[in-house]
Enzyme design. Structure first.
Site, PDB file in Angstrom:
ATOM      1  N   ASP A 288      31.716  42.888  38.048  1.00  0.00           N
ATOM      2  CA  ASP A 288      32.244  44.428  38.112  1.00  0.00           C
ATOM      3  C   ASP A 288      33.264  44.192  36.876  1.00  0.00           C
ATOM      4  OD1 ASP A 288      32.775  46.664  38.855  1.00  0.00           O
ATOM      5  OD2 ASP A 288      34.335  45.878  40.182  1.00  0.00           O
TER       6      ASP A 288
ATOM      7  N   ASN B 221      25.155  53.247  43.470  1.00  0.00           N
ATOM      8  CA  ASN B 221      25.771  53.587  42.065  1.00  0.00           C
ATOM      9  C   ASN B 221      24.553  54.513  41.303  1.00  0.00           C
ATOM     10  OD1 ASN B 221      26.335  50.068  40.906  1.00  0.00           O
ATOM     11  ND2 ASN B 221      27.806  51.849  41.492  1.00  0.00           N
TER      12      ASN B 221
HETATM   13  C1  IPE Z   1      29.572  47.162  42.473  1.00  0.00           C
HETATM   14  O1  IPE Z   1      30.244  47.555  41.733  1.00  0.00           O
HETATM   15  C2  IPE Z   1      28.419  46.865  42.124  1.00  0.00           C
HETATM   16  C3  IPE Z   1      28.115  46.366  40.775  1.00  0.00           C
HETATM   17  C4  IPE Z   1      28.615  45.670  40.886  1.00  0.00           C
HETATM   18  C5  IPE Z   1      26.638  46.188  40.802  1.00  0.00           C
HETATM   19  P1  IPE Z   1      30.539  49.187  41.949  1.00  0.00           P
HETATM   20  O2  IPE Z   1      31.529  49.483  40.320  1.00  0.00           O
HETATM   21  O3  IPE Z   1      30.407  50.044  42.534  1.00  0.00           O
HETATM   22  O4  IPE Z   1      31.641  49.068  43.214  1.00  0.00           O
HETATM   23  P2  IPE Z   1      33.459  50.184  43.843  1.00  0.00           P
HETATM   24  O5  IPE Z   1      32.739  51.255  43.269  1.00  0.00           O
HETATM   25  O6  IPE Z   1      34.473  49.829  42.595  1.00  0.00           O
HETATM   26  O7  IPE Z   1      33.603  49.817  45.386  1.00  0.00           O
HETATM   27  C1  IPE Z   2      29.667  47.128  36.810  1.00  0.00           C
HETATM   28  O1  IPE Z   2      30.665  47.164  36.585  1.00  0.00           O
HETATM   29  C2  IPE Z   2      28.387  47.199  36.617  1.00  0.00           C
HETATM   30  C3  IPE Z   2      27.156  48.304  37.651  1.00  0.00           C
HETATM   31  C4  IPE Z   2      28.306  48.853  38.808  1.00  0.00           C
HETATM   32  C5  IPE Z   2      26.211  48.384  37.342  1.00  0.00           C
HETATM   33  P1  IPE Z   2      31.603  48.964  36.272  1.00  0.00           P
HETATM   34  O2  IPE Z   2      30.100  50.299  35.746  1.00  0.00           O
HETATM   35  O3  IPE Z   2      31.182  49.190  37.860  1.00  0.00           O
HETATM   36  O4  IPE Z   2      32.983  48.970  35.564  1.00  0.00           O
HETATM   37  P2  IPE Z   2      34.066  49.087  36.257  1.00  0.00           P
HETATM   38  O5  IPE Z   2      34.069  48.750  37.330  1.00  0.00           O
HETATM   39  O6  IPE Z   2      34.021  50.891  36.223  1.00  0.00           O
HETATM   40  O7  IPE Z   2      34.926  48.711  35.179  1.00  0.00           O
HETATM   41 MG    MG Z   3      33.202  49.129  39.157  1.00  0.00          MG
END
Ligand code: IPE
Ligand code: IPE
Ligand code: MG
Length: 238
Positions: free
Chosen positions: A18, A66
Site C-alpha cells: 500500500d 479496487n
Molecule cells: C489494499 O489497499 C489493497 C491492495 C494493496 C491491493 P487499499 O489502498 O485498496 O486499501 P484501503 O482502501 O486503504 O483500505
Molecule cells: C496500493 O497503493 C496499490 C493498489 C491498491 C492497487 P494505493 O494505490 O492504494 O496507494 P495509496 O494508498 O492511495 O497511497
Molecule cells: Mg491504498
C-alpha cells in the site's frame, strides 16, 4: 544462520503493498507512476524473501474493492500487470512456484491465460511459493468456499459431518499454502482491507507508518523479521 533464527522465520508472509498513490502524489506525479515504482519494489522484495529462506510469500496486488477506482487507474494497473506477468516468468528459473489467488474470471483473457500458464509451468518448484492476490477479497473467498462445500454436500460427494476447519481451508485459494503468520503493511494504514481474513486468524501484524510501498527495502524486511522473531506467540495457550 543460527538454528533459532531459522525457526523464528515466518512460514508465510502476507504483504499489503500500500501507498503507491501517495508516493506519486508526493512527487507531483500521476498515481500510475506510483504503481510502476511499486512493481519494482515487488520484484526486489520477492528476491529478498527467497534469499532469506522464506518459504511462502503472498503479495496483495489488487482487491475486489479496487475496481471502484477511476477507470484510468484500473486500466493502468491492469496494463502493468500484463507487463509484470512476463517478468514474473523469470522467477520460474529460480525454482519459485507461482500461485494466483482471487477471482481471475473477471480479468482480461490474455491476463488469465498468462496466469494459468505461469501456475502450470511452475507447479513443481519448491524453493519458494509466491502468491499474488489479484481481484482478491477475503470475504468473497470465504463465501465461495462455503458455496462449493454446500454443493459437494448437496450432491453427496461430501458428508456434512466431515466438514471441519481443515475441509474449509482446503476450499480456499490458499489450499496449497500454510496459514499466514506475518502480515506487513506499509503506508500508515492500520487495517486488513479484506486480505487473507481466514488465514490470518493467528497472524502477527506489522504496520509501518513511515514508509510507502515503493520505498520498501530489504532493510524494512529485516526490521519486520526481527520484530516477528521477538513476538511471543501464544495461540490461545499460556
Ligand atoms: C489494499 O489497499 C489493497 C491492495 C494493496 C491491493 P487499499 O489502498 O485498496 O486499501 P484501503 O482502501 O486503504 O483500505
Ligand atoms: C496500493 O497503493 C496499490 C493498489 C491498491 C492497487 P494505493 O494505490 O492504494 O496507494 P495509496 O494508498 O492511495 O497511497
Ligand atoms: Mg491504498
Amino acid at each position: 544462520m543460527a538454528k533459532e533464527r531459522i525457526e523464528s522465520l515466518p512460514k508465510h508472509i502476507g504483504i499489503i503493498m500500500d501507498g503507491n498513490g501517495r508516493w506519486a502524489k508526493k512527487r507531483g506525479l500521476p498515481r500510475k507512476f506510483g504503481h510502476r515504482q511499486g512493481a519494482k519494489a515487488f520484484r526486489k522484495v520477492v528476491r529478498y524473501c527467497k534469499e532469506k529462506g522464506i518459504r511462502c510469500c503472498t503479495f496483495y496486488a489488487f482487491s475486489t474493492e479496487n475496481w471502484s477506482r477511476p477507470k484510468e487507474e484500473v486500466d493502468a494497473i491492469m496494463s502493468l500487470m500484463k507487463e509484470y506477468l512476463d517478468e514474473v516468468r523469470k522467477y520460474i528459473d529460480e525454482d519459485v512456484r507461482v500461485i494466483f489467488i482471487g477471482d481471475r474470471t473477471k480479468l482480461d483473457h490474455d491476463i488469465q491465460q498468462k496466469m494459468n500458464a505461469l501456475e502450470e509451468d511452475s507447479k513443481d518448484f519448491t524453493s519458494m511459493t509466491l502468491g499474488i492476490a489479484v481481484n482478491y477479497g477475503g470475504r468473497a473467498e470465504i463465501t465461495n468456499a462455503a458455496k462449493s462445500i454446500a454443493q459437494e454436500v448437496a450432491s453427496g460427494d461430501l458428508d456434512l459431518s466431515m466438514v471441519d476447519e481443515h475441509t474449509f481451508s482446503q476450499h480456499l485459494y490458499t489450499s496449497q499454502m500454510p496459514d499466514v503468520d506475518l502480515i506487513i503493511r506499509p503506508s500508515g494504514e492500520y487495517r486488513i482491507s479484506n486480505f487473507l481474513l481466514w488465514q490470518s486468524a493467528y497472524a502477527e501484524f506489522i504496520f509501518m507508518k513511515n514508509i510507502l510501498w515503493p520505498d520498501f527495502s530489504e532493510k524494512d524486511m529485516d526490521k519486520a523479521l526481527d520484530e516477528f522473531a521477538r513476538r511471543n506467540r501464544r495461540f490461545g495457550g499460556v
